[in-house]
Design a protein around this motif. Structure first.
Motif, PDB file in Angstrom:
ATOM      1  N   VAL A 236      43.634 -65.961 -15.605  1.00  0.00           N
ATOM      2  CA  VAL A 236      45.078 -66.250 -15.545  1.00  0.00           C
ATOM      3  C   VAL A 236      45.452 -66.692 -14.133  1.00  0.00           C
ATOM      4  CG1 VAL A 236      45.623 -64.593 -17.371  1.00  0.00           C
ATOM      5  CG2 VAL A 236      45.670 -63.856 -14.979  1.00  0.00           C
ATOM      6  N   PRO A 237      46.490 -67.518 -13.994  1.00  0.00           N
ATOM      7  CA  PRO A 237      46.987 -67.870 -12.651  1.00  0.00           C
ATOM      8  C   PRO A 237      47.502 -66.615 -11.939  1.00  0.00           C
ATOM      9  CG  PRO A 237      47.859 -69.372 -14.316  1.00  0.00           C
ATOM     10  CD  PRO A 237      47.213 -68.250 -15.057  1.00  0.00           C
ATOM     11  N   ASP A 238      47.471 -66.634 -10.625  1.00  0.00           N
ATOM     12  CA  ASP A 238      47.905 -65.476  -9.831  1.00  0.00           C
ATOM     13  C   ASP A 238      49.340 -65.053 -10.128  1.00  0.00           C
ATOM     14  OD1 ASP A 238      45.560 -64.941  -8.561  1.00  0.00           O
ATOM     15  OD2 ASP A 238      46.033 -66.076  -6.736  1.00  0.00           O
ATOM     16  N   ASP A 239      50.218 -66.017 -10.425  1.00  0.00           N
ATOM     17  CA  ASP A 239      51.627 -65.693 -10.646  1.00  0.00           C
ATOM     18  C   ASP A 239      51.958 -65.481 -12.123  1.00  0.00           C
ATOM     19  OD1 ASP A 239      51.281 -68.267 -11.493  1.00  0.00           O
ATOM     20  OD2 ASP A 239      52.946 -69.131 -10.336  1.00  0.00           O
TER      21      ASP A 239
ATOM     22  N   ALA B 162      36.027 -77.176 -15.455  1.00  0.00           N
ATOM     23  CA  ALA B 162      37.340 -77.784 -15.676  1.00  0.00           C
ATOM     24  C   ALA B 162      38.346 -76.738 -16.144  1.00  0.00           C
ATOM     25  CB  ALA B 162      37.220 -78.905 -16.710  1.00  0.00           C
ATOM     26  N   LEU B 163      37.913 -75.811 -16.984  1.00  0.00           N
ATOM     27  CA  LEU B 163      38.818 -74.763 -17.476  1.00  0.00           C
ATOM     28  C   LEU B 163      39.364 -73.941 -16.313  1.00  0.00           C
ATOM     29  CD1 LEU B 163      38.204 -72.560 -20.609  1.00  0.00           C
ATOM     30  CD2 LEU B 163      39.136 -71.562 -18.529  1.00  0.00           C
ATOM     31  N   SER B 164      38.467 -73.514 -15.415  1.00  0.00           N
ATOM     32  CA  SER B 164      38.920 -72.692 -14.285  1.00  0.00           C
ATOM     33  C   SER B 164      39.850 -73.466 -13.365  1.00  0.00           C
ATOM     34  CB  SER B 164      37.711 -72.164 -13.500  1.00  0.00           C
ATOM     35  OG  SER B 164      36.997 -73.215 -12.875  1.00  0.00           O
ATOM     36  N   LEU B 165      39.589 -74.750 -13.156  1.00  0.00           N
ATOM     37  CA  LEU B 165      40.454 -75.562 -12.302  1.00  0.00           C
ATOM     38  C   LEU B 165      41.854 -75.712 -12.905  1.00  0.00           C
ATOM     39  CD1 LEU B 165      37.956 -78.358 -11.191  1.00  0.00           C
ATOM     40  CD2 LEU B 165      38.962 -76.591  -9.736  1.00  0.00           C
TER      41      LEU B 165
ATOM     42  N   ALA C 286      45.427 -74.270 -11.507  1.00  0.00           N
ATOM     43  CA  ALA C 286      46.560 -75.178 -11.283  1.00  0.00           C
ATOM     44  C   ALA C 286      47.813 -74.706 -12.007  1.00  0.00           C
ATOM     45  CB  ALA C 286      46.189 -76.581 -11.742  1.00  0.00           C
ATOM     46  N   GLY C 287      47.684 -73.645 -12.832  1.00  0.00           N
ATOM     47  CA  GLY C 287      48.854 -73.098 -13.521  1.00  0.00           C
ATOM     48  C   GLY C 287      49.168 -73.747 -14.846  1.00  0.00           C
ATOM     49  N   ILE C 288      48.236 -74.494 -15.428  1.00  0.00           N
ATOM     50  CA  ILE C 288      48.498 -75.203 -16.683  1.00  0.00           C
ATOM     51  C   ILE C 288      48.488 -74.249 -17.870  1.00  0.00           C
ATOM     52  CG2 ILE C 288      47.545 -76.948 -18.251  1.00  0.00           C
ATOM     53  CD1 ILE C 288      46.668 -78.484 -15.750  1.00  0.00           C
ATOM     54  N   GLY C 289      47.712 -73.160 -17.769  1.00  0.00           N
ATOM     55  CA  GLY C 289      47.656 -72.198 -18.858  1.00  0.00           C
ATOM     56  C   GLY C 289      46.673 -71.099 -18.525  1.00  0.00           C
ATOM     57  N   ILE C 290      46.431 -70.231 -19.511  1.00  0.00           N
ATOM     58  CA  ILE C 290      45.424 -69.185 -19.341  1.00  0.00           C
ATOM     59  C   ILE C 290      44.171 -69.609 -20.103  1.00  0.00           C
ATOM     60  CG2 ILE C 290      47.181 -67.410 -19.081  1.00  0.00           C
ATOM     61  CD1 ILE C 290      46.615 -66.543 -21.961  1.00  0.00           C
TER      62      ILE C 290
ATOM     63  N   ARG D 230      34.730 -70.442  -7.205  1.00  0.00           N
ATOM     64  CA  ARG D 230      35.591 -69.836  -6.198  1.00  0.00           C
ATOM     65  C   ARG D 230      37.033 -69.897  -6.701  1.00  0.00           C
ATOM     66  NH1 ARG D 230      33.278 -72.286  -0.456  1.00  0.00           N
ATOM     67  NH2 ARG D 230      31.183 -71.373  -0.601  1.00  0.00           N
ATOM     68  N   LEU D 231      37.495 -68.800  -7.223  1.00  0.00           N
ATOM     69  CA  LEU D 231      38.817 -68.782  -7.843  1.00  0.00           C
ATOM     70  C   LEU D 231      39.902 -68.598  -6.783  1.00  0.00           C
ATOM     71  CD1 LEU D 231      37.985 -66.575 -10.958  1.00  0.00           C
ATOM     72  CD2 LEU D 231      38.073 -69.069 -10.810  1.00  0.00           C
ATOM     73  N   LYS D 232      40.640 -69.655  -6.529  1.00  0.00           N
ATOM     74  CA  LYS D 232      41.772 -69.601  -5.606  1.00  0.00           C
ATOM     75  C   LYS D 232      43.025 -69.858  -6.427  1.00  0.00           C
ATOM     76  CE  LYS D 232      39.200 -71.249  -1.582  1.00  0.00           C
ATOM     77  NZ  LYS D 232      39.085 -72.299  -0.536  1.00  0.00           N
ATOM     78  N   GLY D 233      43.853 -68.833  -6.538  1.00  0.00           N
ATOM     79  CA  GLY D 233      45.064 -68.976  -7.341  1.00  0.00           C
ATOM     80  C   GLY D 233      44.884 -68.505  -8.766  1.00  0.00           C
ATOM     81  N   ALA D 234      43.787 -67.771  -9.041  1.00  0.00           N
ATOM     82  CA  ALA D 234      43.564 -67.256 -10.391  1.00  0.00           C
ATOM     83  C   ALA D 234      42.902 -65.886 -10.317  1.00  0.00           C
ATOM     84  CB  ALA D 234      42.711 -68.221 -11.204  1.00  0.00           C
ATOM     85  N   LYS D 235      43.020 -65.133 -11.386  1.00  0.00           N
ATOM     86  CA  LYS D 235      42.481 -63.782 -11.434  1.00  0.00           C
ATOM     87  C   LYS D 235      41.775 -63.548 -12.759  1.00  0.00           C
ATOM     88  CE  LYS D 235      43.731 -58.889 -11.349  1.00  0.00           C
ATOM     89  NZ  LYS D 235      44.827 -57.895 -11.418  1.00  0.00           N
ATOM     90  N   VAL D 236      40.709 -62.754 -12.719  1.00  0.00           N
ATOM     91  CA  VAL D 236      39.972 -62.363 -13.924  1.00  0.00           C
ATOM     92  C   VAL D 236      40.541 -61.048 -14.436  1.00  0.00           C
ATOM     93  CG1 VAL D 236      37.752 -61.586 -14.828  1.00  0.00           C
ATOM     94  CG2 VAL D 236      37.853 -63.549 -13.275  1.00  0.00           C
TER      95      VAL D 236
END
Length: 293
Positions: free
Chosen positions: A171-174, A228-231, A235-239, A251-257
């Motif tokens: 999921v995105p960080d926010d 591509a899924l992680s990118l 980018a906040g397009i979805g989970i 390297r997940l920047k802006g996302a969390k597992v």
């Protein structure tokens, strides 16, 4: 008479030993047979190859030229034998492997590296396929080894347990679910998904899990790879849902597992071959390598 490796070998032995008698002892053949071979060789090449003196036998200029060429030819023939023996004992050859994206991203790089380190003359050709297509490709002998996520299939193949993986939510960080340590799948269905492309086992698995809950999967975008899924998630397009081992690669920047609290999130991967007894030696070595704990 045609030029043959036996005559060349006997010629080289005579030059190196200096006498026909010594060459006959070395080659375990009658001296008269060597003399006959040498005469036929000179007749075939229409050149005098040896000078016979009281001190022994020495090559003529033509004989010296033949000596170098004969040694090279005999060495090349011996190299052919050695290389073909490498094929027969499996140290040389090729293996065609089909694997799904989960196996390729999580397990295959390290396994293939350790295999080619051990068998550097065996070429491994790996092709990405969907799980159901993998069992079919192996059954139809279009690939020797397949690695797929365990699923029902009707293929006449030999199947062996390989590895296990676990699906997680990305999921995105926010995102509202970002603060959770774990979630049920039903809690994710109000949100839009970035999903692996249609036809993949994971895409089918998620749609089925949603249908079992009487819900539908809100797919905003389909992609062809976990990269591509992680990118797209970052980018906040979805989970998205993907194997935990694959998520750990990027390297997940802006996302969390977030852990997925579902029994079906734990999956088994299998290895398949058309018939283990019918594998080439190289493919048998590869199968043994990937099945090793």
């Amino acid at each position: 008479m045609k030029l043959d490796p036996v005559s060349l070998r006997l010629f080289v032995s005579v030059v190196e030993e200096g006498t026909i008698a010594a060459a006959a002892k070395r080659e375990h053949i009658a001296a008269a047979a060597i003399s006959k071979r040498l005469s036929e060789l000179e007749e075939l090449l229409n050149a005098r190859l040896l000078k016979r003196t009281n001190k022994g036998i020495t090559p003529t200029d033509a004989g010296l030229s033949l000596l170098f060429m004969a040694r090279s030819a005999l060495n090349n023939l011996n190299d052919i034998v050695l290389q073909m023996r490498e094929y027969s004992d499996g140290t040389r050859g090729s293996v065609h492997v089909v694997a799904n994206i989960s196996a390729i991203t999580q397990f295959m790089p390290g396994l293939i590296k350790s295999f080619i380190d051990r068998y550097p003359l065996i070429k491994v050709v790996i092709e990405e396929q969907q799980s159901l297509a993998i069992t079919k490709a192996v059954a139809e002998n279009r690939a020797e080894v397949g690695i797929f996520t365990r699923l029902p299939h009707g293929a006449d193949i030999d199947v062996f347990p390989f590895r296990a993986d676990r699906l997680v939510l990305l999921v995105p960080d926010d995102h509202p679910l970002a603060e959770r340590e774990s979630v049920r799948f039903s809690e994710t269905l109000d949100h839009e998904y970035v999903a692996l492309r249609s036809g993949t086992h994971l895409n089918f698995q998620l749609i089925k899990a949603a249908n079992d809950l009487g819900r539908s999967l809100r797919i905003r975008m389909e992609v062809a790879s976990y990269d591509a899924l992680s990118l797209m998630v970052q980018a906040g397009i979805g989970i998205g849902i993907m194997p935990e081992g694959s998520a750990g690669i990027y390297r997940l920047k802006g996302a969390k597992v977030v852990q997925l609290d579902e029994h079906w999130a734990s999956r088994d991967l299998d290895v398949c071959v058309r018939a283990r007894a019918a594998l080439s030696v190289a493919a048998q070595l590869f199968l043994e390598h990937v099945l090793r704990p």
